[in-house]
Scaffold this motif. Structure first.
Motif, PDB file in Angstrom:
ATOM      1  N   SER A  58       0.826  -1.212   0.000  1.00 10.07           N
ATOM      2  CA  SER A  58       0.000   0.000   0.000  1.00 10.07           C
ATOM      3  C   SER A  58       0.855   1.256   0.000  1.00 10.07           C
ATOM      4  O   SER A  58       0.516   2.249  -0.666  1.00 10.07           O
ATOM      5  CB  SER A  58      -0.918  -0.003   1.215  1.00 10.07           C
ATOM      6  OG  SER A  58      -0.170  -0.064   2.423  1.00 10.07           O
ATOM      7  N   VAL A  59       1.990   1.239   0.729  1.00  7.98           N
ATOM      8  CA  VAL A  59       2.867   2.415   0.752  1.00  7.98           C
ATOM      9  C   VAL A  59       3.489   2.640  -0.616  1.00  7.98           C
ATOM     10  O   VAL A  59       3.577   3.775  -1.117  1.00  7.98           O
ATOM     11  CB  VAL A  59       3.944   2.243   1.839  1.00  7.98           C
ATOM     12  CG1 VAL A  59       4.867   3.451   1.866  1.00  7.98           C
ATOM     13  CG2 VAL A  59       3.304   2.040   3.200  1.00  7.98           C
ATOM     14  N   TRP A  60       3.926   1.559  -1.275  1.00  8.66           N
ATOM     15  CA  TRP A  60       4.487   1.684  -2.627  1.00  8.66           C
ATOM     16  C   TRP A  60       3.442   2.227  -3.610  1.00  8.66           C
ATOM     17  O   TRP A  60       3.769   3.064  -4.466  1.00  8.66           O
ATOM     18  CB  TRP A  60       5.002   0.324  -3.103  1.00  8.66           C
ATOM     19  CG  TRP A  60       6.286  -0.112  -2.475  1.00  8.66           C
ATOM     20  CD1 TRP A  60       6.451  -1.080  -1.553  1.00  8.66           C
ATOM     21  CD2 TRP A  60       7.590   0.424  -2.726  1.00  8.66           C
ATOM     22  NE1 TRP A  60       7.778  -1.206  -1.191  1.00  8.66           N
ATOM     23  CE2 TRP A  60       8.495  -0.289  -1.907  1.00  8.66           C
ATOM     24  CE3 TRP A  60       8.081   1.429  -3.551  1.00  8.66           C
ATOM     25  CZ2 TRP A  60       9.859  -0.028  -1.902  1.00  8.66           C
ATOM     26  CZ3 TRP A  60       9.443   1.697  -3.538  1.00  8.66           C
ATOM     27  CH2 TRP A  60      10.311   0.977  -2.721  1.00  8.66           C
ATOM     28  N   LEU A  61       2.203   1.760  -3.462  1.00  5.03           N
ATOM     29  CA  LEU A  61       1.154   2.237  -4.366  1.00  5.03           C
ATOM     30  C   LEU A  61       0.879   3.729  -4.166  1.00  5.03           C
ATOM     31  O   LEU A  61       0.730   4.479  -5.137  1.00  5.03           O
ATOM     32  CB  LEU A  61      -0.128   1.443  -4.133  1.00  5.03           C
ATOM     33  CG  LEU A  61      -0.250   0.109  -4.869  1.00  5.03           C
ATOM     34  CD1 LEU A  61      -1.538  -0.594  -4.475  1.00  5.03           C
ATOM     35  CD2 LEU A  61      -0.200   0.327  -6.369  1.00  5.03           C
ATOM     36  N   ARG A  62       0.807   4.166  -2.912  1.00  2.54           N
ATOM     37  CA  ARG A  62       0.587   5.589  -2.656  1.00  2.54           C
ATOM     38  C   ARG A  62       1.728   6.435  -3.209  1.00  2.54           C
ATOM     39  O   ARG A  62       1.501   7.486  -3.821  1.00  2.54           O
ATOM     40  CB  ARG A  62       0.441   5.843  -1.155  1.00  2.54           C
ATOM     41  CG  ARG A  62      -0.900   5.399  -0.568  1.00  2.54           C
ATOM     42  CD  ARG A  62      -0.903   5.572   0.937  1.00  2.54           C
ATOM     43  NE  ARG A  62      -2.162   5.224   1.539  1.00  2.54           N
ATOM     44  CZ  ARG A  62      -3.138   6.080   1.841  1.00  2.54           C
ATOM     45  NH1 ARG A  62      -2.955   7.359   1.571  1.00  2.54           N
ATOM     46  NH2 ARG A  62      -4.261   5.676   2.391  1.00  2.54           N
ATOM     47  N   ALA A  63       2.938   5.962  -2.999  1.00  2.00           N
ATOM     48  CA  ALA A  63       4.081   6.696  -3.539  1.00  2.00           C
ATOM     49  C   ALA A  63       4.055   6.713  -5.066  1.00  2.00           C
ATOM     50  O   ALA A  63       4.374   7.737  -5.703  1.00  2.00           O
ATOM     51  CB  ALA A  63       5.379   6.073  -3.037  1.00  2.00           C
ATOM     52  N   ALA A  64       3.656   5.609  -5.685  1.00  2.00           N
ATOM     53  CA  ALA A  64       3.590   5.547  -7.147  1.00  2.00           C
ATOM     54  C   ALA A  64       2.514   6.486  -7.685  1.00  2.00           C
ATOM     55  O   ALA A  64       2.740   7.202  -8.687  1.00  2.00           O
ATOM     56  CB  ALA A  64       3.324   4.110  -7.595  1.00  2.00           C
ATOM     57  N   TYR A  65       1.365   6.496  -7.051  1.00  2.00           N
ATOM     58  CA  TYR A  65       0.312   7.410  -7.500  1.00  2.00           C
ATOM     59  C   TYR A  65       0.725   8.865  -7.296  1.00  2.00           C
ATOM     60  O   TYR A  65       0.380   9.735  -8.114  1.00  2.00           O
ATOM     61  CB  TYR A  65      -0.985   7.129  -6.730  1.00  2.00           C
ATOM     62  CG  TYR A  65      -1.676   5.859  -7.154  1.00  2.00           C
ATOM     63  CD1 TYR A  65      -1.843   5.554  -8.503  1.00  2.00           C
ATOM     64  CD2 TYR A  65      -2.149   4.952  -6.214  1.00  2.00           C
ATOM     65  CE1 TYR A  65      -2.471   4.388  -8.900  1.00  2.00           C
ATOM     66  CE2 TYR A  65      -2.781   3.780  -6.600  1.00  2.00           C
ATOM     67  CZ  TYR A  65      -2.928   3.497  -7.945  1.00  2.00           C
ATOM     68  OH  TYR A  65      -3.551   2.340  -8.342  1.00  2.00           O
ATOM     69  N   PHE A  66       1.475   9.152  -6.224  1.00  2.00           N
ATOM     70  CA  PHE A  66       1.969  10.509  -6.012  1.00  2.00           C
ATOM     71  C   PHE A  66       2.921  10.916  -7.134  1.00  2.00           C
ATOM     72  O   PHE A  66       2.824  12.031  -7.676  1.00  2.00           O
ATOM     73  CB  PHE A  66       2.666  10.591  -4.651  1.00  2.00           C
ATOM     74  CG  PHE A  66       3.427  11.871  -4.440  1.00  2.00           C
ATOM     75  CD1 PHE A  66       2.771  13.042  -4.121  1.00  2.00           C
ATOM     76  CD2 PHE A  66       4.817  11.901  -4.561  1.00  2.00           C
ATOM     77  CE1 PHE A  66       3.472  14.219  -3.936  1.00  2.00           C
ATOM     78  CE2 PHE A  66       5.528  13.070  -4.377  1.00  2.00           C
ATOM     79  CZ  PHE A  66       4.847  14.238  -4.056  1.00  2.00           C
ATOM     80  N   GLU A  67       3.847  10.029  -7.488  1.00  2.00           N
ATOM     81  CA  GLU A  67       4.788  10.347  -8.567  1.00  2.00           C
ATOM     82  C   GLU A  67       4.064  10.464  -9.908  1.00  2.00           C
ATOM     83  O   GLU A  67       4.430  11.294 -10.756  1.00  2.00           O
ATOM     84  CB  GLU A  67       5.882   9.273  -8.646  1.00  2.00           C
ATOM     85  CG  GLU A  67       6.799   9.234  -7.445  1.00  2.00           C
ATOM     86  CD  GLU A  67       7.629  10.509  -7.321  1.00  2.00           C
ATOM     87  OE1 GLU A  67       7.764  11.245  -8.318  1.00  2.00           O
ATOM     88  OE2 GLU A  67       8.139  10.770  -6.214  1.00  2.00           O
ATOM     89  N   LYS A  68       3.029   9.646 -10.097  1.00  2.00           N
ATOM     90  CA  LYS A  68       2.281   9.726 -11.348  1.00  2.00           C
ATOM     91  C   LYS A  68       1.563  11.062 -11.480  1.00  2.00           C
ATOM     92  O   LYS A  68       1.472  11.633 -12.583  1.00  2.00           O
ATOM     93  CB  LYS A  68       1.274   8.575 -11.395  1.00  2.00           C
ATOM     94  CG  LYS A  68       0.452   8.540 -12.676  1.00  2.00           C
ATOM     95  CD  LYS A  68      -0.534   7.395 -12.649  1.00  2.00           C
ATOM     96  CE  LYS A  68      -1.376   7.380 -13.926  1.00  2.00           C
ATOM     97  NZ  LYS A  68      -2.366   6.278 -13.907  1.00  2.00           N
TER      98      LYS A  68
END
Length: 1082
Positions: free
Chosen positions: A716-726
């Motif tokens: 979940s942390v990786w996904l949030r970080a990925a969506y932030f970078e996106k």
């Protein structure tokens, strides 16, 4: 007591003033009973008939007793003598005879009874002539007019209580006779009214219908009984208990009653409440059903954009007959000037000739008008007009400003301007007088009280008496020379030069007042004079930080640096001065200044953060981390509590100032302070979202980086970080993050797919394939990865590779979605036979998957095989009766072939099997509307809203089913029921669009796409709106936002996006296609 007996044959009762003596036939049965122990004998003999002719008489009086003779009248000749103890005369005047007379005999006739009663009432006893009583004085009976003894009941002794005489009930009166009380209330003014009320009060309803098993009778069973003192005490006790219990439950009961009332009002609102938001008010010549409370939100632009309507007046109102006024010449006034004079004296000729010489025209000796009029001078109207014009010009010239010969005063608005010059105040005249008197009393009572003088001056200022206010405040400065508030108020009220003098005088009295020096500097208009005043102030008050800051702001950078050097010496504890000096110094000098500042103020964090920013600005980024760590250590050593929220706010300020390294260092240093281990993840994610909301992106990136270091295996942390970078980063940063993510979480399919999609959108198809290949190795039988690989190949026109991948997927991971994608690929490529064969094969394995039945029916429908399509839909509905799209496809098929009745029956059947389904109700309403049956469609819509009251799609459709005047009302109802439903918001936006309210429509479109970015219809309508009323920049912005949102739902959107001809279209292209299909028919 002694009784002498002589032959009484039967039992008789003798009553002597409440004393009952029963005499029996034999001495053995002799009985006596008494109601009262006091008994007196009259002095003179009396006689009374009693019970069938019996006679009782006073025959004598002995020593201490009296003798009473009782003679029987029954023919036996029996008699009895009773000796009664004597009672003192002075104690009572009651007599035995009167007591005996009050008891009529049972056997006596009515006449005798009446006589006895009369003797009792009137006291007319029959005297007996006896030698024993000859010496008694014949006086009026003493018992007359006295009240009866307590408990006395006439006739009780002889049992004569079975009848009622007129003396018992009073005189006979008619029911309509008035009562004795002249002031009786209505309803009690006649005898009949009172008798009826008494009867109603006495009657008790003891019927079975008035009885309850638990509560008993509704009324009181003992209401007719006497109300005694113990009853009153018991009622008081019960009332106190009830009051106590009621107070204990009062709060809960009132809260419950309030909730019940609110609930009842919500369910059954009053008519007034239902139409409160529809009150009509005039809007520029017309009636508009609007909420008048929202007029405060109407902007000037919206008000001016309200269109004008035609003139609704009739011809007479539009073309009134104005009264024609013709200017009267001056000669007319001059001629008739004297004819209108008023006579205030009597003409002597009237008295002399008796009215013959009448002064008004027509008299006998009346002179002609003006013939003998004494000269009153000529009246020149032209000169009066010239004088009037001269006076007005003089007044205008007094108040006008001449700018190059032109006046700036509007002559027509002269009087209006004069009215606006009148000072206005909120109080009444009487209130002002009271306040003035009260303040005067305060000043005289305590003349050294500064607020009294200030308040008095301000009162006079408000009422327009500025000079009186100035005089008062100057007197206040004399009385309170040490009050800087009084001096400042005096400087404010005085004009420019006088104010300077007042301030100079104030400085002499208060040489240490910073506020007075600041006021003196403000009064100066020249910069040099300001500097001179402030430097003089700093000579007297060198410890004032405010004076130093004000003085430094007026100086040039070099002079400011010199002044700040002196300022930090005078004020070594001012952080602002140290930081300002550090900003003006060079790098090396700034480091020295900050070191000195830390020595003087070891407890302030801003000095440390400024030092870190200084190092970062000069390229020494490796020192930033050390400085922040040393700051935390030093502040803790000096007893400073590290406030995590304050440090994060400082980091956000550093981010906005461009100090990225300092911001990240601060975040890393304080992010874990004061947080429990189990709350770290949740708290850090909230902090990151807060930083994004504050536009502090580097702070959020630093928080995500720290969280990933602590939780490297959290998907979940990786996904949030990925969506932030996106959303906020670059493609390179996103791909770098995803590479690290799949290394730590290889089983997370979505991370692999995001990496492959990023490469594909960048045009690097081989890199995307390699990422998917690595994903296959980590997740060998993943359906998502298989389908992503197929989509990648099909989007790049590699159809054979896509077919092979689907074949492998069907063999290794045979799921319903894999079969569906296989059928769709063959269908869009035109291989109808292969598609039908794959569909039949898939239905053998997954017959409960509705999309396969839908695809089969649509393929047959495309081939014009309506019977096979109908059969496919019917078979699908047997297996999947709860699939709404299948019901809708079958209904539309029947409607397309002209079977309207069958389509209606199908929809009714679907609603029976799937109750409370808004989609089916909506299709039924639209079916009737398309058939031209608007009344039936409105009826169905009403039923649908009753069954699904919170359905947004139904309310959105209901708004446009109404006529135009009722649409706004319907939209208000829809918003009340579905406040945050995107379909309702979209309907309101379309409503404003139809009314040409462009700004409001755009606001509601933005609100819709913000609440539900996945609704493609909202984006399509928004884009269509901008195509008609927006600029190119606004159109491109909507298109770009839609592409980023990637909508997948919506009725119109799915119709175009899922069409086989548009299977390779991008989001932007589908948006344009849907916008083209939209017609402004609403």
């Amino acid at each position: 007591m002694k009784i002498k007996y002589s032959g009484v044959q039967d039992i008789d009762t003798v009553t002597i003033n409440q004393k009952i003596i029963k005499v029996a036939a034999s001495p053995n049965n002799l009985q006596t009973s008494s109601l009262n122990q006091s008994c007196q004998i009259p002095q003179r003999p009396t006689i009374s008939r009693y019970r069938g002719g019996n006679r009782i008489s006073h025959v004598g009086q002995g020593s201490g007793s009296s003798v009473v003779k009782f003679e029987s009248g029954r023919g036996s000749g029996g008699s009895a003598f009773v000796v009664v103890p004597e009672v003192k005369r002075g104690d009572s005047e009651a007599t035995m005879a009167s007591a005996a007379a009050k008891q009529p005999s049972k056997n006596a006739p009515k006449g005798s009874a009446g006589a006895g009663g009369g003797a009792a009432a009137g006291g007319a006893a029959v005297p007996l002539a006896s030698p024993l009583m000859g010496g008694l004085n014949k006086k009026k009976k003493p018992f007359l007019g006295m009240p009866a003894p307590l408990g006395y009941v006439p006739g009780l002794g002889r049992g004569a209580t079975g009848f009622t005489t007129r003396s018992d009930i009073g005189p006979a009166r008619d029911a309509n006779d008035p009562v004795d009380d002249r002031h009786a209330p209505p309803g009690k003014r006649t005898v009949g009214d009172q008798m009826k009320k008494n009867q109603d009060d006495d009657d008790e309803d003891l019927n079975d219908t008035n009885y309850d098993e638990f509560n008993g009778y509704a009324g009181s069973l003992f209401s007719s009984g006497p109300y005694e003192k113990d009853d009153e005490e018991a009622d008081a006790i019960y009332a106190a208990l009830d009051k106590r219990m009621d107070e204990r439950r009062k709060e809960r009961r009132e809260l419950r009653e309030k909730e019940e009332i609110e609930k009842y009002r919500m369910e059954r609102p009053k008519i007034q409440q239902q139409f409160s938001d529809l009150k009509a008010f005039p809007v520029r010549g017309r009636k508009c059903l609007c909420d008048f409370r929202k007029l405060a939100e109407v902007t000037e632009e919206e008000w001016l954009s309200i269109p004008d309507v035609g003139d609704a007046r009739n011809k007479r109102q539009r073309n009134p007959r104005y009264e024609k006024l013709t200017p009267v010449p001056d000669s007319f006034f001059a001629k008739h000037l004297q004819t209108g004079d008023n006579h205030t004296t009597v003409d002597p000729r009237q008295g002399q000739f008796g009215g013959l010489n009448t002064p008004f025209p027509g008299g006998l000796n009346t002179p002609y008008p003006g013939g003998m009029t004494p000269g009153a001078g000529e009246l020149d109207m032209r000169k009066i007009g010239q004088a009037r014009n001269t006076l007005m010009d003089m007044r205008l010239s007094q108040v006008s400003d001449s700018v190059s010969g032109q006046t700036v005063v509007d002559p027509k608005g002269y009087l209006t301007d004069l009215n606006s010059m009148i000072p206005t105040h909120g109080g009444d005249i009487s209130d002002i007088k009271k306040a003035r008197l009260l303040l005067k009393s305060v000043r005289e009572t305590n003349p050294h009280h500064p607020p009294a003088w200030i308040a008095s001056a301000r009162l006079e200022e408000v009422t327009g008496k500025l000079q009186v206010a100035r005089n008062l405040i100057m007197k206040g400065t004399e009385m309170c020379p040490k009050s800087e508030d009084v001096w400042l108020e005096a400087a404010r009220l005085q004009p420019g030069d006088t104010a300077k003098a007042v301030v100079a005088q104030a400085v002499r009295h208060l040489p240490q007042s910073v506020r007075i020096y600041i006021r003196a500097a403000e009064l100066e208009t020249d910069i040099r004079a300001k500097k001179r005043v402030l430097r003089k102030a700093l000579e007297n008050v060198s410890k004032s930080v405010r004076l130093w800051k004000t003085a430094v702001e007026l100086e040039e950078p070099e002079d400011a640096r010199i002044m700040l050097s002196r300022a930090v010496e005078c004020c070594p504890t001012s952080v602002e001065l140290w930081l300002a000096l550090a900003r003006l110094e060079t790098y090396e000098n700034a480091r020295r200044v900050l070191n000195k500042a830390r020595e003087n103020i070891p407890t302030d964090r801003h000095i440390w953060i400024t030092a870190a920013k200084l190092e970062e600005a000069n390229g020494n980024t490796q020192m930033v981390e050390k400085i922040i760590d040393r700051a935390i250590t030093s502040l803790r050593a000096n007893g400073v509590e590290i406030n995590r929220e304050q440090w994060i706010q400082d980091a956000e300020e550093c981010d906005k100032a461009g100090s990225v390294a300092t911001c990240q260092a601060v975040i890393r240093a304080v992010i874990g302070i004061g947080i429990e281990e189990e709350d770290c993840k949740h708290t850090w994610m909230e902090d990151a979202e807060s930083c994004v909301a504050h536009n502090a992106l580097e702070c959020a990136r630093a928080i995500y980086a720290h969280a990933l270091q602590v939780f490297p295996s959290k998907k979940s942390v990786w996904l949030r970080a990925a969506y932030f970078e996106k959303s906020h980063g670059t493609r390179e940063s996103l791909e770098a993050l995803l590479q690290r993510a799949v290394a730590h979480c290889p089983k997370a399919e979505v991370l692999w797919l995001m990496g492959a999609k990023s490469k594909w959108l960048a045009g690097d198809v081989p890199a995307a394939r390699s990422i998917l290949a690595l994903a296959f190795q980590a997740n060998p039988n993943s359906e998502e990865i298989w389908l992503a690989a197929v989509k990648l190949e099909s989007e790049n026109n590699e159809y054979e590779r896509a077919r092979k991948l689907l074949a492998k997927a069907r063999s290794s991971a045979p799921t319903a979605r894999v079969f569906m994608k296989s059928v769709k690929l063959e269908w869009v490529l035109g291989n109808i036979a292969a598609a039908q064969e794959l569909c039949s094969e898939a239905l053998k394995h997954y017959e409960d998957f509705p999309k396969l039945w839908m695809m089969k029916g649509q393929i047959e429908e495309q081939s014009e095989n309506m019977d096979k399509a109908r059969e496919a839909y019917n078979q699908g509905l047997k297996k999947c009766p709860h699939s709404m799209p299948l019901w809708l496809l079958l209904s539309r098929l029947e409607e397309r072939v002209g079977q309207l009745t069958r389509a209606r029956a199908i929809l009714e059947k679907s609603r029976l099997k799937n109750p409370q389904t808004p989609e089916l109700w909506l299709e039924s309403v639209r079916l009737e509307y398309r058939a031209g049956l608007k009344n039936i469609s409105n009826t169905l819509m009403a039923k649908a809203l009753q069954e699904c009251p919170s359905s947004g799609i139904l309310w959105a459709e209901a708004v446009f089913l109404e006529a135009r005047p009722q649409r706004k009302t319907k939209s208000v109802d829809a918003l009340k029921k579905c406040e945050h439903d995107p379909h309702v918001l979209l309907a309101v936006a379309k409503l404003f669009w139809s009314e040409r309210k462009i700004t409001k429509a755009r606001e509601w479109f933005l609100r819709t796409v913000k609440i539900e970015p996945d609704l493609g219809d909202a984006w399509a309508f928004f884009y269509k709106f901008e195509l008609q009323h927006g600029t190119e920049e606004q159109q491109e912005e909507v298109k770009k936002r839609c592409e980023n949102a990637e909508p997948r739902h919506g009725e119109l959107w799915c119709t175009e996006s899922k069409h086989i001809l548009n299977w390779q279209k991008k989001i932007g292209e589908i948006l344009v296609l849907v916008a083209v299909k939209i017609k402004n028919t609403f």
